[in-house]
Design a protein around this motif. Structure first.
Motif, PDB file in Angstrom:
ATOM      1  N   LEU A  99      49.634  76.008  21.032  1.00 55.87           N
ATOM      2  CA  LEU A  99      48.385  75.521  20.454  1.00 55.87           C
ATOM      3  C   LEU A  99      48.112  74.055  20.792  1.00 55.87           C
ATOM      4  O   LEU A  99      46.984  73.581  20.665  1.00 55.87           O
ATOM      5  CB  LEU A  99      48.406  75.695  18.927  1.00 55.87           C
ATOM      6  CG  LEU A  99      48.450  77.148  18.439  1.00 55.87           C
ATOM      7  CD1 LEU A  99      48.567  77.183  16.923  1.00 55.87           C
ATOM      8  CD2 LEU A  99      47.218  77.921  18.904  1.00 55.87           C
ATOM      9  N   ALA A 100      49.147  73.323  21.228  1.00 58.57           N
ATOM     10  CA  ALA A 100      48.945  71.925  21.642  1.00 58.57           C
ATOM     11  C   ALA A 100      48.125  71.885  22.926  1.00 58.57           C
ATOM     12  O   ALA A 100      47.984  72.891  23.626  1.00 58.57           O
ATOM     13  CB  ALA A 100      50.301  71.251  21.848  1.00 58.57           C
ATOM     14  N   HIS A 101      47.589  70.713  23.261  1.00 58.70           N
ATOM     15  CA  HIS A 101      46.769  70.601  24.472  1.00 58.70           C
ATOM     16  C   HIS A 101      47.593  70.754  25.741  1.00 58.70           C
ATOM     17  O   HIS A 101      47.070  71.160  26.780  1.00 58.70           O
ATOM     18  CB  HIS A 101      46.037  69.259  24.494  1.00 58.70           C
ATOM     19  CG  HIS A 101      44.972  69.154  23.442  1.00 58.70           C
ATOM     20  ND1 HIS A 101      44.042  70.143  23.220  1.00 58.70           N
ATOM     21  CD2 HIS A 101      44.691  68.162  22.552  1.00 58.70           C
ATOM     22  CE1 HIS A 101      43.235  69.778  22.240  1.00 58.70           C
ATOM     23  NE2 HIS A 101      43.608  68.587  21.811  1.00 58.70           N
ATOM     24  N   GLY A 102      48.878  70.399  25.697  1.00 61.56           N
ATOM     25  CA  GLY A 102      49.740  70.562  26.866  1.00 61.56           C
ATOM     26  C   GLY A 102      49.683  69.413  27.845  1.00 61.56           C
ATOM     27  O   GLY A 102      50.249  69.476  28.937  1.00 61.56           O
ATOM     28  N   ILE A 103      48.991  68.361  27.438  1.00 63.28           N
ATOM     29  CA  ILE A 103      48.840  67.192  28.305  1.00 63.28           C
ATOM     30  C   ILE A 103      48.645  65.980  27.391  1.00 63.28           C
ATOM     31  O   ILE A 103      48.067  66.106  26.311  1.00 63.28           O
ATOM     32  CB  ILE A 103      47.647  67.400  29.265  1.00 63.28           C
ATOM     33  CG1 ILE A 103      47.693  66.474  30.461  1.00 63.28           C
ATOM     34  CG2 ILE A 103      46.324  67.321  28.550  1.00 63.28           C
ATOM     35  CD1 ILE A 103      46.745  66.896  31.571  1.00 63.28           C
ATOM     36  N   THR A 104      49.159  64.844  27.780  1.00 57.62           N
ATOM     37  CA  THR A 104      49.022  63.643  26.952  1.00 57.62           C
ATOM     38  C   THR A 104      48.531  62.486  27.805  1.00 57.62           C
ATOM     39  O   THR A 104      48.739  62.443  29.022  1.00 57.62           O
ATOM     40  CB  THR A 104      50.361  63.241  26.303  1.00 57.62           C
ATOM     41  OG1 THR A 104      51.342  63.038  27.331  1.00 57.62           O
ATOM     42  CG2 THR A 104      50.846  64.309  25.343  1.00 57.62           C
ATOM     43  N   SER A 105      47.892  61.533  27.128  1.00 57.19           N
ATOM     44  CA  SER A 105      47.453  60.311  27.811  1.00 57.19           C
ATOM     45  C   SER A 105      48.271  59.151  27.274  1.00 57.19           C
ATOM     46  O   SER A 105      48.727  59.173  26.137  1.00 57.19           O
ATOM     47  CB  SER A 105      45.958  60.069  27.577  1.00 57.19           C
ATOM     48  OG  SER A 105      45.671  60.041  26.196  1.00 57.19           O
ATOM     49  N   ARG A 106      48.450  58.144  28.099  1.00 54.55           N
ATOM     50  CA  ARG A 106      49.277  57.011  27.691  1.00 54.55           C
ATOM     51  C   ARG A 106      48.477  56.090  26.767  1.00 54.55           C
ATOM     52  O   ARG A 106      47.252  56.119  26.747  1.00 54.55           O
ATOM     53  CB  ARG A 106      49.751  56.242  28.917  1.00 54.55           C
ATOM     54  CG  ARG A 106      48.655  55.567  29.697  1.00 54.55           C
ATOM     55  CD  ARG A 106      49.177  54.973  30.983  1.00 54.55           C
ATOM     56  NE  ARG A 106      48.120  54.286  31.711  1.00 54.55           N
ATOM     57  CZ  ARG A 106      48.254  53.808  32.943  1.00 54.55           C
ATOM     58  NH1 ARG A 106      49.388  53.960  33.580  1.00 54.55           N
ATOM     59  NH2 ARG A 106      47.256  53.196  33.541  1.00 54.55           N
ATOM     60  N   GLN A 123      52.799  68.197  29.726  1.00 59.64           N
ATOM     61  CA  GLN A 123      53.883  68.490  28.790  1.00 59.64           C
ATOM     62  C   GLN A 123      54.493  69.874  29.049  1.00 59.64           C
ATOM     63  O   GLN A 123      53.878  70.724  29.701  1.00 59.64           O
ATOM     64  CB  GLN A 123      53.360  68.432  27.358  1.00 59.64           C
ATOM     65  CG  GLN A 123      52.781  67.088  26.975  1.00 59.64           C
ATOM     66  CD  GLN A 123      53.811  65.973  27.036  1.00 59.64           C
ATOM     67  OE1 GLN A 123      54.840  66.023  26.368  1.00 59.64           O
ATOM     68  NE2 GLN A 123      53.535  64.960  27.848  1.00 59.64           N
ATOM     69  N   LYS A 124      55.684  70.069  28.515  1.00 64.69           N
ATOM     70  CA  LYS A 124      56.384  71.344  28.710  1.00 64.69           C
ATOM     71  C   LYS A 124      55.671  72.485  28.002  1.00 64.69           C
ATOM     72  O   LYS A 124      55.616  73.617  28.505  1.00 64.69           O
ATOM     73  CB  LYS A 124      57.823  71.233  28.190  1.00 64.69           C
ATOM     74  CG  LYS A 124      58.655  72.480  28.418  1.00 64.69           C
ATOM     75  CD  LYS A 124      60.078  72.291  27.916  1.00 64.69           C
ATOM     76  CE  LYS A 124      60.924  73.545  28.149  1.00 64.69           C
ATOM     77  NZ  LYS A 124      62.311  73.390  27.651  1.00 64.69           N
ATOM     78  N   ASN A 125      55.119  72.216  26.841  1.00 62.74           N
ATOM     79  CA  ASN A 125      54.446  73.253  26.047  1.00 62.74           C
ATOM     80  C   ASN A 125      52.982  72.892  25.812  1.00 62.74           C
ATOM     81  O   ASN A 125      52.608  71.729  25.840  1.00 62.74           O
ATOM     82  CB  ASN A 125      55.140  73.430  24.690  1.00 62.74           C
ATOM     83  CG  ASN A 125      56.578  73.889  24.844  1.00 62.74           C
ATOM     84  OD1 ASN A 125      56.845  74.873  25.532  1.00 62.74           O
ATOM     85  ND2 ASN A 125      57.501  73.180  24.212  1.00 62.74           N
ATOM     86  N   GLY A 126      52.175  73.915  25.568  1.00 66.02           N
ATOM     87  CA  GLY A 126      50.775  73.674  25.260  1.00 66.02           C
ATOM     88  C   GLY A 126      49.844  74.512  26.123  1.00 66.02           C
ATOM     89  O   GLY A 126      50.265  75.230  27.041  1.00 66.02           O
TER      90      GLY A 126
END
Length: 311
Positions: A99-106, A123-126
């Motif tokens: 359910l997470a977006h699976g990507i992050t911003s700094r 990310q590993k999950n999302g």
């Protein structure tokens, strides 16, 4: 606008529970699900609602001010992606990790921040990871960082923007007859001999290359076949002139990553975002606005094309 309306017409075909159930059953049987019948009944309404909500977000984005567009477009985008995921994963969402977006911003620096130099990390999950694995069987991108400029130069419709604003040549075009001429200017740009360039393409492209002559490459098909990109309105393929980490990922994932980052900026970096829109201090503004105008039309095309291929 005509292209966009055609996308919505296609979505409306699925606003029938009976048809959506049959469609999902066919998808589940194709992947060998032992519960194709039951799961297709369970999922037909969530599938329909994801598409309906996605369309509403996009249509709202078209009527909204620029400051809100990235948020609405991103949520429209992920609703379409959830519908596609549901055709490949009958148990979605099986766990909370998807359910997470699976990507992050700094975290952004307050001074001297430039959007083009910003980056996102897979990310590993999302949803991003789950979608890319299910649809494109891409697993090696987990942990990868992608700079915004590296993603944007892979989009053929942005060629003119980078040429005008930065004097960067980002695309080499196939002709109307779907041929790419391997001439001196192209070889000079890539700093390769003809033989080395042909070897480079054969290593990058999935499938066999077809040569019409010693120096002309025939288009593999009238759609994106990496490393080539498809221009929606020109209806022509292009070879990206800039090689980077994003060269090997489908354009669908590129739009996801950029929209995610822009939506995060619009939500949480309000001071920088509003100042950019009001003061237009650097090239970030025309690049972002050009991308937003493009993705409003092209991203539904890219996503719904995946659904069309399942019919």
């Amino acid at each position: 606008m005509k292209e966009i309306l055609q996308h919505w017409d296609f979505i409306h075909y699925f606003q029938s529970a009976e048809y959506s159930q049959k469609f999902l059953k066919k998808c589940y049987e194709k992947i060998g699900s032992s519960q194709a019948e039951m799961k297709s009944y369970d999922n037909c309404y969530p599938f329909m609602y994801y598409l309906e909500q996605g369309e509403l977000y996009y249509k709202q984005a078209m009527m909204s001010p620029l400051s809100l567009k990235p948020i609405l477009l991103f949520y429209g985008y992920i609703h379409f992606i959830k519908a596609i995921v549901l055709t490949e994963d009958p148990a979605y969402p099986e766990t909370t990790t998807v359910l997470a977006h699976g990507i992050t911003s700094r975290k952004r620096k307050k001074q001297q921040y430039r959007f083009l130099q910003d980056e996102v990390k897979v990310q590993k999950n999302g949803l991003f990871t789950h979608f890319s694995d299910l649809v494109f069987h891409v697993k090696h991108i987990v942990g990868e960082k992608y700079k915004m400029e590296d993603l944007l130069v892979q989009i053929p419709e942005l060629e003119e923007a980078f040429l005008v604003l930065f004097q960067k040549k980002t695309m080499f075009w196939f002709t109307q007859r779907h041929e790419l001429t391997i001439d001196d200017s192209l070889l000079s740009h890539f700093h390769m001999s003809e033989d080395l360039f042909k070897q480079y393409l054969s290593e990058k492209m999935t499938g066999n290359l077809s040569w019409s002559s010693s120096n002309s490459l025939l288009a593999p098909s009238a759609e994106e076949v990496l490393p080539f990109r498809w221009h929606l309105n020109k209806r022509r393929l292009a070879l990206p002139g800039i090689r980077n980490e994003a060269t090997t990922i489908p354009e669908v994932l590129i739009h996801y990553a950029i929209l995610y980052n822009l939506s995060m900026i619009a939500r949480y970096e309000t001071e920088w975002w509003v100042e950019l829109l009001k003061n237009r201090t650097n090239e970030d503004y025309p690049i972002i606005t050009t991308f937003i105008n493009l993705t409003t039309e092209k991203s539904p095309f890219l996503l719904l094309k995946i659904l069309k291929e399942k019919i």
